[in-house]
Each structure stands twice: as C-alpha cells, then as structure tokens.
Design a protein around this motif. Sequence first.
Motif, PDB file in Angstrom:
ATOM      1  N   LEU A  27      40.861  45.007  43.816  1.00  0.00           N
ATOM      2  CA  LEU A  27      40.540  46.131  42.645  1.00  0.00           C
ATOM      3  C   LEU A  27      39.222  46.629  43.019  1.00  0.00           C
ATOM      4  N   GLY A  28      38.226  45.820  43.606  1.00  0.00           N
ATOM      5  CA  GLY A  28      36.886  46.399  44.051  1.00  0.00           C
ATOM      6  C   GLY A  28      37.018  47.722  45.142  1.00  0.00           C
ATOM      7  N   PHE A  29      38.000  47.430  46.089  1.00  0.00           N
ATOM      8  CA  PHE A  29      38.292  48.405  46.907  1.00  0.00           C
ATOM      9  C   PHE A  29      38.690  49.811  46.314  1.00  0.00           C
ATOM     10  N   VAL A  30      39.747  49.674  45.434  1.00  0.00           N
ATOM     11  CA  VAL A  30      40.317  50.479  44.771  1.00  0.00           C
ATOM     12  C   VAL A  30      39.278  51.521  43.975  1.00  0.00           C
ATOM     13  N   LEU A  31      38.499  51.037  43.135  1.00  0.00           N
ATOM     14  CA  LEU A  31      37.574  51.500  42.382  1.00  0.00           C
ATOM     15  C   LEU A  31      36.691  52.447  43.087  1.00  0.00           C
ATOM     16  N   ILE A  32      36.052  51.987  44.149  1.00  0.00           N
ATOM     17  CA  ILE A  32      35.051  52.771  44.984  1.00  0.00           C
ATOM     18  C   ILE A  32      35.893  53.683  45.787  1.00  0.00           C
ATOM     19  N   PHE A  33      37.102  53.591  46.356  1.00  0.00           N
ATOM     20  CA  PHE A  33      37.826  54.574  47.145  1.00  0.00           C
ATOM     21  C   PHE A  33      38.290  55.595  46.311  1.00  0.00           C
ATOM     22  N   LYS A  34      38.437  55.252  44.966  1.00  0.00           N
ATOM     23  CA  LYS A  34      39.160  56.416  44.080  1.00  0.00           C
ATOM     24  C   LYS A  34      38.024  57.153  43.523  1.00  0.00           C
ATOM     25  N   ALA A  35      37.043  56.788  43.312  1.00  0.00           N
ATOM     26  CA  ALA A  35      35.731  57.393  42.935  1.00  0.00           C
ATOM     27  C   ALA A  35      34.952  58.288  43.936  1.00  0.00           C
ATOM     28  N   SER A  36      34.830  57.825  45.157  1.00  0.00           N
ATOM     29  CA  SER A  36      33.965  58.187  46.112  1.00  0.00           C
ATOM     30  C   SER A  36      34.599  58.495  47.521  1.00  0.00           C
ATOM     31  N   GLY A  37      35.958  58.250  47.485  1.00  0.00           N
ATOM     32  CA  GLY A  37      36.557  58.146  48.954  1.00  0.00           C
ATOM     33  C   GLY A  37      36.043  57.532  49.955  1.00  0.00           C
ATOM     34  N   ILE A  38      35.471  56.489  49.486  1.00  0.00           N
ATOM     35  CA  ILE A  38      34.793  55.424  50.501  1.00  0.00           C
ATOM     36  C   ILE A  38      35.496  54.340  50.541  1.00  0.00           C
ATOM     37  N   PHE A  39      36.112  53.847  51.674  1.00  0.00           N
ATOM     38  CA  PHE A  39      36.502  52.544  51.924  1.00  0.00           C
ATOM     39  C   PHE A  39      35.468  51.442  52.167  1.00  0.00           C
ATOM     40  N   ASN A  40      35.293  50.638  51.235  1.00  0.00           N
ATOM     41  CA  ASN A  40      34.285  49.861  51.216  1.00  0.00           C
ATOM     42  C   ASN A  40      34.550  48.509  52.032  1.00  0.00           C
ATOM     43  N   TYR A  41      34.069  48.218  53.363  1.00  0.00           N
ATOM     44  CA  TYR A  41      34.421  47.307  53.982  1.00  0.00           C
ATOM     45  C   TYR A  41      33.490  46.136  53.528  1.00  0.00           C
ATOM     46  N   ALA A 230      32.538  47.660  40.725  1.00  0.00           N
ATOM     47  CA  ALA A 230      32.940  46.921  41.767  1.00  0.00           C
ATOM     48  C   ALA A 230      32.227  45.639  42.306  1.00  0.00           C
ATOM     49  N   GLY A 231      30.937  45.930  41.694  1.00  0.00           N
ATOM     50  CA  GLY A 231      30.294  44.575  41.970  1.00  0.00           C
ATOM     51  C   GLY A 231      30.422  43.333  40.950  1.00  0.00           C
ATOM     52  N   PHE A 232      30.753  44.000  39.752  1.00  0.00           N
ATOM     53  CA  PHE A 232      31.086  42.839  38.589  1.00  0.00           C
ATOM     54  C   PHE A 232      32.535  42.332  39.075  1.00  0.00           C
ATOM     55  N   VAL A 233      33.286  43.370  39.555  1.00  0.00           N
ATOM     56  CA  VAL A 233      34.701  42.591  40.166  1.00  0.00           C
ATOM     57  C   VAL A 233      34.700  41.790  41.120  1.00  0.00           C
ATOM     58  N   ALA A 234      33.743  42.045  42.069  1.00  0.00           N
ATOM     59  CA  ALA A 234      33.405  41.239  43.149  1.00  0.00           C
ATOM     60  C   ALA A 234      32.735  39.714  42.550  1.00  0.00           C
ATOM     61  N   LEU A 235      32.072  39.798  41.770  1.00  0.00           N
ATOM     62  CA  LEU A 235      31.412  38.672  41.009  1.00  0.00           C
ATOM     63  C   LEU A 235      32.705  37.719  40.497  1.00  0.00           C
ATOM     64  N   VAL A 236      33.558  38.348  39.733  1.00  0.00           N
ATOM     65  CA  VAL A 236      34.627  37.615  39.238  1.00  0.00           C
ATOM     66  C   VAL A 236      35.592  37.050  40.487  1.00  0.00           C
ATOM     67  N   ALA A 237      35.888  37.836  41.397  1.00  0.00           N
ATOM     68  CA  ALA A 237      36.604  37.387  42.631  1.00  0.00           C
ATOM     69  C   ALA A 237      35.900  36.098  43.110  1.00  0.00           C
ATOM     70  N   GLY A 238      34.412  36.321  43.280  1.00  0.00           N
ATOM     71  CA  GLY A 238      33.753  35.406  43.931  1.00  0.00           C
ATOM     72  C   GLY A 238      33.694  33.979  43.058  1.00  0.00           C
ATOM     73  N   ILE A 239      33.810  34.177  41.849  1.00  0.00           N
ATOM     74  CA  ILE A 239      33.944  32.939  40.957  1.00  0.00           C
ATOM     75  C   ILE A 239      35.150  32.213  41.272  1.00  0.00           C
ATOM     76  N   MET A 240      36.117  32.891  41.261  1.00  0.00           N
ATOM     77  CA  MET A 240      37.586  32.423  41.222  1.00  0.00           C
ATOM     78  C   MET A 240      37.747  31.762  42.659  1.00  0.00           C
ATOM     79  N   TRP A 241      37.279  32.528  43.659  1.00  0.00           N
ATOM     80  CA  TRP A 241      37.621  31.843  45.148  1.00  0.00           C
ATOM     81  C   TRP A 241      36.622  30.813  45.212  1.00  0.00           C
TER      82      TRP A 241
END
Length: 328
Positions: A27-41, A230-241
Amino acid sequence: MPEQLLFAMEVTLNGLMAGVLYALVALGFVLIFKASGIFNYAQGVMALFAALTLVGIMDGQIPFAHIINAVFGTELHHFGWHVPALLAIILTAGVMVVFAWLVQKFIFSHLVNQEPIILFMATIGLAYFLEGVGDLMWGSDIKKLDVGLPQGINDWIDITTFEVFGYGFFIDNLDISATIVAIILVAALIIFSQYTKQGRALRAVADDHQAALSVGISLNFIWVLVWSIAGFVALVAGIMWGAKSGVQFSLSLIALKALPVLMLGGFTSIPGAIVGGLIIGVGEKLFEFLIGPMVGGATENWFAYVLALLFLVFRPQGLFGEKIIERV
C-alpha cells in the motif's frame, strides 16, 4: 470430508492472512507512486524505522545514546520512563510526518522534472540513509515490540483453534489482528480519497499534475501529505511485522516481498495491492503444500517472483493497473 482437503483449507486461510501483511507494505508503494510517479524503494526501510522509533519511544530510550556516551563518557541509555503504546504510536506517527516534510523539502523539491530513474536512485539513497540513522538512533539489536497484539505464531496462547468436521484449524491471532487492521486501514484510505477535499486533491494530482496546478492545488503539500500517509502505512506494517518476528534490520527486506504484489495488482491501484497480496499469500502457501514436496520444498522463496514474471510477460500493467497506450 478428506483430511487433505481440510488441511488445504487451513493452508488457504493462513495464506490469506499472510497476504494481508504483504498488502500492508505494498500500500505504501502504491500511494507514493500513484501521486508522484516515484517508485519508493525506501518503503520497507520506512517500516523498519517506524518500528524502531516506536520501540524506542515506548521504552524511553535516549536517541543516539551510544554516540552521546562515547563523546561525553557517560553511560546513559534510558530516560527512566515508559510511554503507553497508544501515545507512542501517535508520537511515532508525528515523527513520520516530520520525516515526510524533510524528504519533500530537502530531496524531492530539488528533483522536480527529473527522469524517473533519478527519482528511483534518490529513494535508494534515502533507504540506506534512513537505515543508518535508525541504527545510530536506536541500536542494531533485535527488539521485542509489544503494543498489545499477539506476539507470534510460536506462542500457543496466541493461536485460535476451531474444528470443522472434527478437524482442528489453527490460526495465528496476530494474522487475525492484521486482517482487521488492514480492512480498517483500506476503508479509511478509500473514505479519505473519495470524500475529503485533500483526498480529491490527491486524486487530481495523480491524474494530471499540470491540471491540478492550474486549479490551485499545491503539489508540495500533496506530496508531503502522501509521504505522511505512506509513513503511517509503514508504521502499521512495521507494528504487524515487528510483533510477528521482532524489530530487526531484516524487517526492511519485506519490501522485496511487496514487489510481486505490486506487479500482480498494479502500481496505481489500492484495491490491487490488497488483491495482489492475497493472491501471493494464498498462492505461495498452496504451491508449497501441493507442489513443494515434489520438488524438494522451499518454494515459498521464489513462487511469488515467478508468478510476477509471468504477469510481466502477459499482463505488465497488473490486474488493476491502467494500460498505457503511447502514440508515436
């Protein structure tokens, strides 16, 4: 009902829940790529950094403690307090917003109109920088993350069991929690994008940057907003993993598992990230169950990438991605 079929049903159910964890990262990848065209490695490292920061805040750790001790000859490591999980999550979310603002101001505002490969390389540099900062701030040892969620599949207390036709099903409670959180998160993102002014502005920027500028939408604000989300989504993913396997630097590698999810679902589709994650989760579990014994096992390590390769050959835009037609 044959026991093998029931076991396959259990494998499928656990695969669906594992797929949810993959989808959270995608989801974090999609949000950033969709809005800015940046693939966020750096999305995987963002999940790692968010989890490290959360643990550090909860435990009252002093950031950069070992550097401070080396410089001043002290032996300080903790402030002496513990922060409640909910407050720590809120503070960590604030840190990710500040991170988003810094990224936009000092990196991507200077790379406007650059080629996509330049932007991609910038995110690679950002990933290694963020990983290094996380190491310096909080240390590189493995940390336990406890925010009230079940603590992993090896803890039998945290496994739900139920019977179907006399066959016992075992489901990791952490995966159940992740599924519920993912459903809430996706619903919130859809409501935000469809029914709020900022969400409509974000969709406008995703469709056409120049048109969005012409009606007074600030690209800088939108990009800070989308990096914050995307940072908040990363936080949620980080909590789960982090709750599942501990907060350690290998956590950043979950981004690699999100790549096949993106290729299946499409780089610009939020529903695609969810569906792609579920397909990968179920596919790798069932493939290991059905085909793994015939080929020596360990198929989960490569199944997702082979499936993604097939999609790249026959449907490169993914299941939900938009087919790009260029006229020359």
